[in-house]
Write an enzyme that holds these catalytic residues in place. Structure first.
Site, PDB file in Angstrom:
ATOM      1  N   ASN A 253      -4.966  54.159  18.114  1.00  0.00           N
ATOM      2  CA  ASN A 253      -4.478  53.654  19.396  1.00  0.00           C
ATOM      3  C   ASN A 253      -5.710  53.087  20.101  1.00  0.00           C
ATOM      4  O   ASN A 253      -6.477  53.842  20.703  1.00  0.00           O
ATOM      5  CB  ASN A 253      -3.833  54.765  20.215  1.00  0.00           C
ATOM      6  CG  ASN A 253      -3.302  54.240  21.545  1.00  0.00           C
ATOM      7  OD1 ASN A 253      -3.637  53.123  21.954  1.00  0.00           O
ATOM      8  ND2 ASN A 253      -2.488  55.034  22.224  1.00  0.00           N
TER       9      ASN A 253
ATOM     10  N   ARG B  75      -3.696  60.329  33.922  1.00  0.00           N
ATOM     11  CA  ARG B  75      -3.446  58.911  34.212  1.00  0.00           C
ATOM     12  C   ARG B  75      -1.939  58.600  34.145  1.00  0.00           C
ATOM     13  O   ARG B  75      -1.228  59.110  33.271  1.00  0.00           O
ATOM     14  CB  ARG B  75      -4.229  57.995  33.250  1.00  0.00           C
ATOM     15  CG  ARG B  75      -3.644  57.920  31.849  1.00  0.00           C
ATOM     16  CD  ARG B  75      -4.448  57.097  30.857  1.00  0.00           C
ATOM     17  NE  ARG B  75      -4.397  55.668  31.068  1.00  0.00           N
ATOM     18  CZ  ARG B  75      -4.452  54.771  30.083  1.00  0.00           C
ATOM     19  NH1 ARG B  75      -4.560  55.158  28.810  1.00  0.00           N
ATOM     20  NH2 ARG B  75      -4.418  53.493  30.339  1.00  0.00           N
TER      21      ARG B  75
ATOM     22  N   ARG C 232       5.930  45.785  29.032  1.00  0.00           N
ATOM     23  CA  ARG C 232       5.036  45.931  30.192  1.00  0.00           C
ATOM     24  C   ARG C 232       4.424  44.572  30.581  1.00  0.00           C
ATOM     25  O   ARG C 232       4.993  43.537  30.279  1.00  0.00           O
ATOM     26  CB  ARG C 232       3.978  46.988  29.850  1.00  0.00           C
ATOM     27  CG  ARG C 232       4.607  48.359  29.568  1.00  0.00           C
ATOM     28  CD  ARG C 232       3.576  49.421  29.273  1.00  0.00           C
ATOM     29  NE  ARG C 232       2.711  49.639  30.435  1.00  0.00           N
ATOM     30  CZ  ARG C 232       1.521  50.255  30.361  1.00  0.00           C
ATOM     31  NH1 ARG C 232       1.077  50.714  29.198  1.00  0.00           N
ATOM     32  NH2 ARG C 232       0.793  50.414  31.449  1.00  0.00           N
TER      33      ARG C 232
ATOM     34  N   HIS D 280       1.057  52.954  20.002  1.00  0.00           N
ATOM     35  CA  HIS D 280       0.986  52.918  21.466  1.00  0.00           C
ATOM     36  C   HIS D 280       2.007  53.882  22.022  1.00  0.00           C
ATOM     37  O   HIS D 280       3.161  53.908  21.568  1.00  0.00           O
ATOM     38  CB  HIS D 280       1.251  51.498  21.991  1.00  0.00           C
ATOM     39  CG  HIS D 280       0.221  50.551  21.514  1.00  0.00           C
ATOM     40  ND1 HIS D 280      -1.056  50.540  22.012  1.00  0.00           N
ATOM     41  CD2 HIS D 280       0.248  49.635  20.512  1.00  0.00           C
ATOM     42  CE1 HIS D 280      -1.767  49.647  21.352  1.00  0.00           C
ATOM     43  NE2 HIS D 280      -1.006  49.087  20.433  1.00  0.00           N
TER      44      HIS D 280
ATOM     45  N   HIS E 150      -5.806  44.572  23.055  1.00  0.00           N
ATOM     46  CA  HIS E 150      -5.426  43.243  23.522  1.00  0.00           C
ATOM     47  C   HIS E 150      -6.530  42.200  23.375  1.00  0.00           C
ATOM     48  O   HIS E 150      -6.270  41.019  23.554  1.00  0.00           O
ATOM     49  CB  HIS E 150      -4.941  43.345  24.974  1.00  0.00           C
ATOM     50  CG  HIS E 150      -3.971  44.485  25.173  1.00  0.00           C
ATOM     51  ND1 HIS E 150      -2.788  44.560  24.480  1.00  0.00           N
ATOM     52  CD2 HIS E 150      -4.044  45.632  25.928  1.00  0.00           C
ATOM     53  CE1 HIS E 150      -2.149  45.686  24.819  1.00  0.00           C
ATOM     54  NE2 HIS E 150      -2.903  46.353  25.694  1.00  0.00           N
TER      55      HIS E 150
ATOM     56  N   ALA F 232      -6.735  49.656  25.691  1.00  0.00           N
ATOM     57  CA  ALA F 232      -6.780  48.252  26.147  1.00  0.00           C
ATOM     58  C   ALA F 232      -7.532  47.351  25.164  1.00  0.00           C
ATOM     59  O   ALA F 232      -7.332  46.122  25.174  1.00  0.00           O
ATOM     60  CB  ALA F 232      -7.403  48.181  27.532  1.00  0.00           C
TER      61      ALA F 232
ATOM     62  N   TYR G 174       2.550  57.490  30.545  1.00  0.00           N
ATOM     63  CA  TYR G 174       1.932  58.109  29.364  1.00  0.00           C
ATOM     64  C   TYR G 174       2.296  59.578  29.153  1.00  0.00           C
ATOM     65  O   TYR G 174       1.877  60.168  28.168  1.00  0.00           O
ATOM     66  CB  TYR G 174       0.405  57.942  29.441  1.00  0.00           C
ATOM     67  CG  TYR G 174      -0.027  56.494  29.464  1.00  0.00           C
ATOM     68  CD1 TYR G 174       0.226  55.664  28.377  1.00  0.00           C
ATOM     69  CD2 TYR G 174      -0.656  55.945  30.579  1.00  0.00           C
ATOM     70  CE1 TYR G 174      -0.145  54.335  28.390  1.00  0.00           C
ATOM     71  CE2 TYR G 174      -1.043  54.611  30.610  1.00  0.00           C
ATOM     72  CZ  TYR G 174      -0.781  53.812  29.505  1.00  0.00           C
ATOM     73  OH  TYR G 174      -1.149  52.494  29.522  1.00  0.00           O
TER      74      TYR G 174
ATOM     75  N   SER H 129       3.212  53.850  25.081  1.00  0.00           N
ATOM     76  CA  SER H 129       4.191  53.074  25.845  1.00  0.00           C
ATOM     77  C   SER H 129       4.672  51.891  24.999  1.00  0.00           C
ATOM     78  O   SER H 129       4.025  51.525  24.003  1.00  0.00           O
ATOM     79  CB  SER H 129       3.546  52.556  27.137  1.00  0.00           C
ATOM     80  OG  SER H 129       2.467  51.683  26.827  1.00  0.00           O
TER      81      SER H 129
ATOM     82  N   PRO I 131     -10.141  53.883  24.675  1.00  0.00           N
ATOM     83  CA  PRO I 131     -10.499  54.129  26.067  1.00  0.00           C
ATOM     84  C   PRO I 131      -9.347  54.645  26.931  1.00  0.00           C
ATOM     85  O   PRO I 131      -8.207  54.206  26.782  1.00  0.00           O
ATOM     86  CB  PRO I 131     -10.975  52.760  26.573  1.00  0.00           C
ATOM     87  CG  PRO I 131     -10.499  51.772  25.586  1.00  0.00           C
ATOM     88  CD  PRO I 131     -10.386  52.490  24.277  1.00  0.00           C
ATOM     89  N   ASN I 132      -9.705  55.587  27.774  1.00  0.00           N
ATOM     90  CA  ASN I 132      -8.812  56.183  28.784  1.00  0.00           C
ATOM     91  C   ASN I 132      -7.764  57.128  28.207  1.00  0.00           C
ATOM     92  O   ASN I 132      -7.008  57.730  28.960  1.00  0.00           O
ATOM     93  CB  ASN I 132      -8.127  55.084  29.636  1.00  0.00           C
ATOM     94  CG  ASN I 132      -9.141  54.268  30.397  1.00  0.00           C
ATOM     95  OD1 ASN I 132      -9.968  54.842  31.109  1.00  0.00           O
ATOM     96  ND2 ASN I 132      -9.139  52.963  30.236  1.00  0.00           N
TER      97      ASN I 132
ATOM     98  N   ARG J 276      -0.324  42.801  27.902  1.00  0.00           N
ATOM     99  CA  ARG J 276      -0.217  43.882  26.903  1.00  0.00           C
ATOM    100  C   ARG J 276       0.658  43.478  25.718  1.00  0.00           C
ATOM    101  O   ARG J 276       0.749  44.206  24.733  1.00  0.00           O
ATOM    102  CB  ARG J 276       0.378  45.145  27.540  1.00  0.00           C
ATOM    103  CG  ARG J 276      -0.510  45.767  28.587  1.00  0.00           C
ATOM    104  CD  ARG J 276       0.063  47.095  29.066  1.00  0.00           C
ATOM    105  NE  ARG J 276      -0.433  47.413  30.378  1.00  0.00           N
ATOM    106  CZ  ARG J 276      -1.598  48.010  30.626  1.00  0.00           C
ATOM    107  NH1 ARG J 276      -2.381  48.378  29.642  1.00  0.00           N
ATOM    108  NH2 ARG J 276      -1.984  48.249  31.866  1.00  0.00           N
TER     109      ARG J 276
ATOM    110  N   ASP K 123     -12.048  43.242  13.157  1.00  0.00           N
ATOM    111  CA  ASP K 123     -12.954  42.990  12.019  1.00  0.00           C
ATOM    112  C   ASP K 123     -13.309  44.288  11.298  1.00  0.00           C
ATOM    113  O   ASP K 123     -13.398  44.313  10.063  1.00  0.00           O
ATOM    114  CB  ASP K 123     -14.244  42.310  12.493  1.00  0.00           C
ATOM    115  CG  ASP K 123     -14.081  40.805  12.681  1.00  0.00           C
ATOM    116  OD1 ASP K 123     -13.056  40.255  12.238  1.00  0.00           O
ATOM    117  OD2 ASP K 123     -14.994  40.186  13.266  1.00  0.00           O
TER     118      ASP K 123
ATOM    119  N   GLU L  96      -1.066  51.165  13.810  1.00  0.00           N
ATOM    120  CA  GLU L  96      -1.412  51.112  15.243  1.00  0.00           C
ATOM    121  C   GLU L  96      -0.317  51.818  16.039  1.00  0.00           C
ATOM    122  O   GLU L  96       0.871  51.580  15.806  1.00  0.00           O
ATOM    123  CB  GLU L  96      -1.524  49.643  15.665  1.00  0.00           C
ATOM    124  CG  GLU L  96      -1.896  49.485  17.134  1.00  0.00           C
ATOM    125  CD  GLU L  96      -2.268  48.053  17.469  1.00  0.00           C
ATOM    126  OE1 GLU L  96      -3.240  47.538  16.891  1.00  0.00           O
ATOM    127  OE2 GLU L  96      -1.578  47.450  18.312  1.00  0.00           O
TER     128      GLU L  96
HETATM  129  C1  DQA Z   1      -1.749  52.001  25.324  1.00  0.00           C
HETATM  130  C2  DQA Z   1      -1.265  50.667  25.890  1.00  0.00           C
HETATM  131  C3  DQA Z   1      -2.448  49.811  26.348  1.00  0.00           C
HETATM  132  O1  DQA Z   1      -1.977  48.588  26.886  1.00  0.00           O
HETATM  133  C4  DQA Z   1      -3.225  50.532  27.411  1.00  0.00           C
HETATM  134  O2  DQA Z   1      -4.355  49.778  27.788  1.00  0.00           O
HETATM  135  C5  DQA Z   1      -3.614  51.916  27.014  1.00  0.00           C
HETATM  136  C6  DQA Z   1      -2.628  52.738  26.303  1.00  0.00           C
HETATM  137  C7  DQA Z   1      -0.566  52.932  24.958  1.00  0.00           C
HETATM  138  O3  DQA Z   1      -0.804  53.899  24.247  1.00  0.00           O
HETATM  139  O4  DQA Z   1       0.560  52.717  25.418  1.00  0.00           O
HETATM  140  O5  DQA Z   1      -4.689  52.397  27.337  1.00  0.00           O
HETATM  141  O6  DQA Z   1      -2.472  51.745  24.134  1.00  0.00           O
END
Ligand code: DQA
Length: 148
Positions: A74, A17, A107, A100, A80, A77, A22, A102, A9-10, A111, A87, A98
């Protein structure tokens, strides 16, 4: 080697954003960058993105049924708190890294915990989009070592 890169997401909002966190590259440029760098290393990369937990789970299942070698995820959110994504990763049992953008450990406290990383070989956090390339290299090394 076929690798599925799943963004949660996002992450479609990259370049819009919180650019200070990012970066300025938008999602379509990130996809081009990962595919280009992956192809240089002779990998067949498929990038998918969803803002919906169930769709991310379906992508993970399709990585298994479509015989992908590995997954890079990735989960945004969902990292978390999504036990369902954890699963799904355990269910398919494919090597997974995985990523990220950031450094999640630097942070907000919420997170710092990843529930999904325990279903992965490892986690790369804080290197921006280069993290996806590090993940490809980490998978290459992991697969070579496990073949022997
Ligand atoms: C993220 C870190 C997450 O905490 C955040 O919710 C994101 C991006 C990252 O790529 O740094 O959406 O996964």
């Amino acid at each position: 080697m076929k690798i599925m890169v799943i963004n949660g997401p996002n992450l479609n909002m990259l370049g819009i954003r919180e650019k200070n966190i990012y970066g300025v590259m938008d999602y379509s440029d990130v996809v081009k960058y990962i595919k280009n760098e992956g192809e240089k290393l002779s990998y067949d990369i498929t990038c998918v993105q969803s803002n919906i937990e169930g769709e991310i789970i379906n992508f993970i299942h399709s990585a298994y049924f479509d015989e992908y070698t590995a997954i890079i995820i990735n989960p945004g959110a969902y990292t978390h708190y999504s036990l369902a994504i954890y699963d799904a990763l355990k269910a398919v049992n494919l090597p997974c890294v995985e990523v990220h953008l950031s450094n999640i450990h630097k942070r907000e406290e919420f997170r710092h915990k990843s529930v999904t990383a325990a279903a992965c070989i490892g986690q790369i956090s804080g290197f921006g989009v280069y993290g996806y390339i590090l993940a490809i290299k980490a998978l290459e090394n992991y697969i070579q070592e496990s073949v022997g």
